[in-house]
Design a protein around this motif. Sequence first.
Motif, PDB file in Angstrom:
ATOM      1  N   ALA A  94     -54.607  41.385 -45.818  1.00 46.47           N
ATOM      2  CA  ALA A  94     -53.480  41.696 -46.703  1.00 46.47           C
ATOM      3  C   ALA A  94     -52.225  40.928 -46.288  1.00 46.47           C
ATOM      4  O   ALA A  94     -52.029  40.616 -45.103  1.00 46.47           O
ATOM      5  N   LEU A  95     -51.390  40.615 -47.291  1.00 52.55           N
ATOM      6  CA  LEU A  95     -50.108  39.976 -46.998  1.00 52.55           C
ATOM      7  C   LEU A  95     -49.227  40.956 -46.238  1.00 52.55           C
ATOM      8  O   LEU A  95     -49.149  42.132 -46.580  1.00 52.55           O
ATOM      9  N   LYS A  96     -48.561  40.451 -45.229  1.00 53.41           N
ATOM     10  CA  LYS A  96     -47.703  41.302 -44.405  1.00 53.41           C
ATOM     11  C   LYS A  96     -46.378  40.588 -44.164  1.00 53.41           C
ATOM     12  O   LYS A  96     -46.316  39.367 -44.154  1.00 53.41           O
ATOM     13  N   ASN A  97     -45.353  41.371 -43.940  1.00 51.03           N
ATOM     14  CA  ASN A  97     -44.041  40.814 -43.629  1.00 51.03           C
ATOM     15  C   ASN A  97     -43.972  40.569 -42.127  1.00 51.03           C
ATOM     16  O   ASN A  97     -43.611  41.439 -41.344  1.00 51.03           O
ATOM     17  N   VAL A  98     -44.375  39.354 -41.726  1.00 49.50           N
ATOM     18  CA  VAL A  98     -44.378  38.986 -40.311  1.00 49.50           C
ATOM     19  C   VAL A  98     -43.541  37.721 -40.139  1.00 49.50           C
ATOM     20  O   VAL A  98     -43.346  36.961 -41.080  1.00 49.50           O
ATOM     21  N   PRO A  99     -43.035  37.473 -38.935  1.00 46.41           N
ATOM     22  CA  PRO A  99     -42.266  36.249 -38.708  1.00 46.41           C
ATOM     23  C   PRO A  99     -43.138  35.014 -38.886  1.00 46.41           C
ATOM     24  O   PRO A  99     -44.290  34.993 -38.470  1.00 46.41           O
ATOM     25  N   HIS A 100     -42.598  34.002 -39.532  1.00 45.88           N
ATOM     26  CA  HIS A 100     -43.306  32.743 -39.736  1.00 45.88           C
ATOM     27  C   HIS A 100     -42.518  31.617 -39.088  1.00 45.88           C
ATOM     28  O   HIS A 100     -41.294  31.627 -39.084  1.00 45.88           O
ATOM     29  N   GLY A 101     -43.238  30.647 -38.570  1.00 47.83           N
ATOM     30  CA  GLY A 101     -42.583  29.471 -38.001  1.00 47.83           C
ATOM     31  C   GLY A 101     -42.307  28.451 -39.087  1.00 47.83           C
ATOM     32  O   GLY A 101     -42.379  28.741 -40.282  1.00 47.83           O
ATOM     33  N   CYS A 119     -45.749  12.510 -37.946  1.00 49.28           N
ATOM     34  CA  CYS A 119     -45.811  13.550 -36.924  1.00 49.28           C
ATOM     35  C   CYS A 119     -45.448  14.884 -37.579  1.00 49.28           C
ATOM     36  O   CYS A 119     -44.486  14.966 -38.349  1.00 49.28           O
ATOM     37  N   PHE A 120     -46.239  15.909 -37.305  1.00 55.37           N
ATOM     38  CA  PHE A 120     -45.918  17.262 -37.765  1.00 55.37           C
ATOM     39  C   PHE A 120     -45.485  18.080 -36.552  1.00 55.37           C
ATOM     40  O   PHE A 120     -46.151  18.091 -35.531  1.00 55.37           O
ATOM     41  N   VAL A 121     -44.386  18.766 -36.699  1.00 55.31           N
ATOM     42  CA  VAL A 121     -43.858  19.583 -35.611  1.00 55.31           C
ATOM     43  C   VAL A 121     -43.833  21.032 -36.081  1.00 55.31           C
ATOM     44  O   VAL A 121     -43.235  21.350 -37.110  1.00 55.31           O
ATOM     45  N   TYR A 122     -44.500  21.889 -35.332  1.00 53.96           N
ATOM     46  CA  TYR A 122     -44.495  23.313 -35.646  1.00 53.96           C
ATOM     47  C   TYR A 122     -43.536  24.023 -34.703  1.00 53.96           C
ATOM     48  O   TYR A 122     -43.661  23.917 -33.484  1.00 53.96           O
ATOM     49  N   THR A 123     -42.587  24.722 -35.270  1.00 57.11           N
ATOM     50  CA  THR A 123     -41.647  25.508 -34.475  1.00 57.11           C
ATOM     51  C   THR A 123     -41.944  26.978 -34.727  1.00 57.11           C
ATOM     52  O   THR A 123     -41.720  27.487 -35.839  1.00 57.11           O
ATOM     53  N   PRO A 124     -42.487  27.674 -33.739  1.00 53.57           N
ATOM     54  CA  PRO A 124     -42.803  29.096 -33.917  1.00 53.57           C
ATOM     55  C   PRO A 124     -41.521  29.918 -34.107  1.00 53.57           C
ATOM     56  O   PRO A 124     -40.426  29.453 -33.762  1.00 53.57           O
ATOM     57  N   PRO A 125     -41.646  31.132 -34.604  1.00 53.53           N
ATOM     58  CA  PRO A 125     -40.464  31.962 -34.831  1.00 53.53           C
ATOM     59  C   PRO A 125     -39.929  32.594 -33.551  1.00 53.53           C
ATOM     60  O   PRO A 125     -38.995  33.356 -33.602  1.00 53.53           O
ATOM     61  N   TRP A 126     -40.507  32.286 -32.404  1.00 52.85           N
ATOM     62  CA  TRP A 126     -40.041  32.877 -31.158  1.00 52.85           C
ATOM     63  C   TRP A 126     -39.599  31.806 -30.162  1.00 52.85           C
ATOM     64  O   TRP A 126     -40.232  30.786 -30.014  1.00 52.85           O
TER      65      TRP A 126
END
Length: 137
Positions: A94-101, A119-126
């Motif tokens: 199920a879709l949930k309201n969680v932090p996304h990067g 280049c792809f850079v992923y920045t997490p939400p933490w």
Amino acid sequence: MFPQVNSQKRVRASISAPNATKVHLDLGGVKYDMKKDSNGVWTGESNPQDEGFHYYQLNIDGASVPGPGSLYFYGAGRWGSGIEIPSEDQDFFALKNVPHGLVSENIYFSKLTNSFRRCFVYTPPWRGQTIMWLQNL
């Protein structure tokens, strides 16, 4: 409304074909006989199915047709009817309201390949930690 999935994970389908002599529910390559009522409506049920998405079709006197109550999905090189057998742990999907990067795309020049690269850079939400991966253009 058909198709239906019961608590035992059996798929039930129905179609009006009053002039047909033989109708099958074809689910995952297994054909299940359907029975005609006095109004010419054919109804049939499958064995229990595995959880997840399944393609199906109805076979009327040798002609395969999509189920009239189904959405059409593209797979196996053609459009077809599909049905979802619900999982026991539906809440996991199920879709949930969680932090996304955030994923950012950057173009840079590589001296090693003497070409521009992506280049792809992923920045997490933490804590601003960064994970980076490269992909050839």
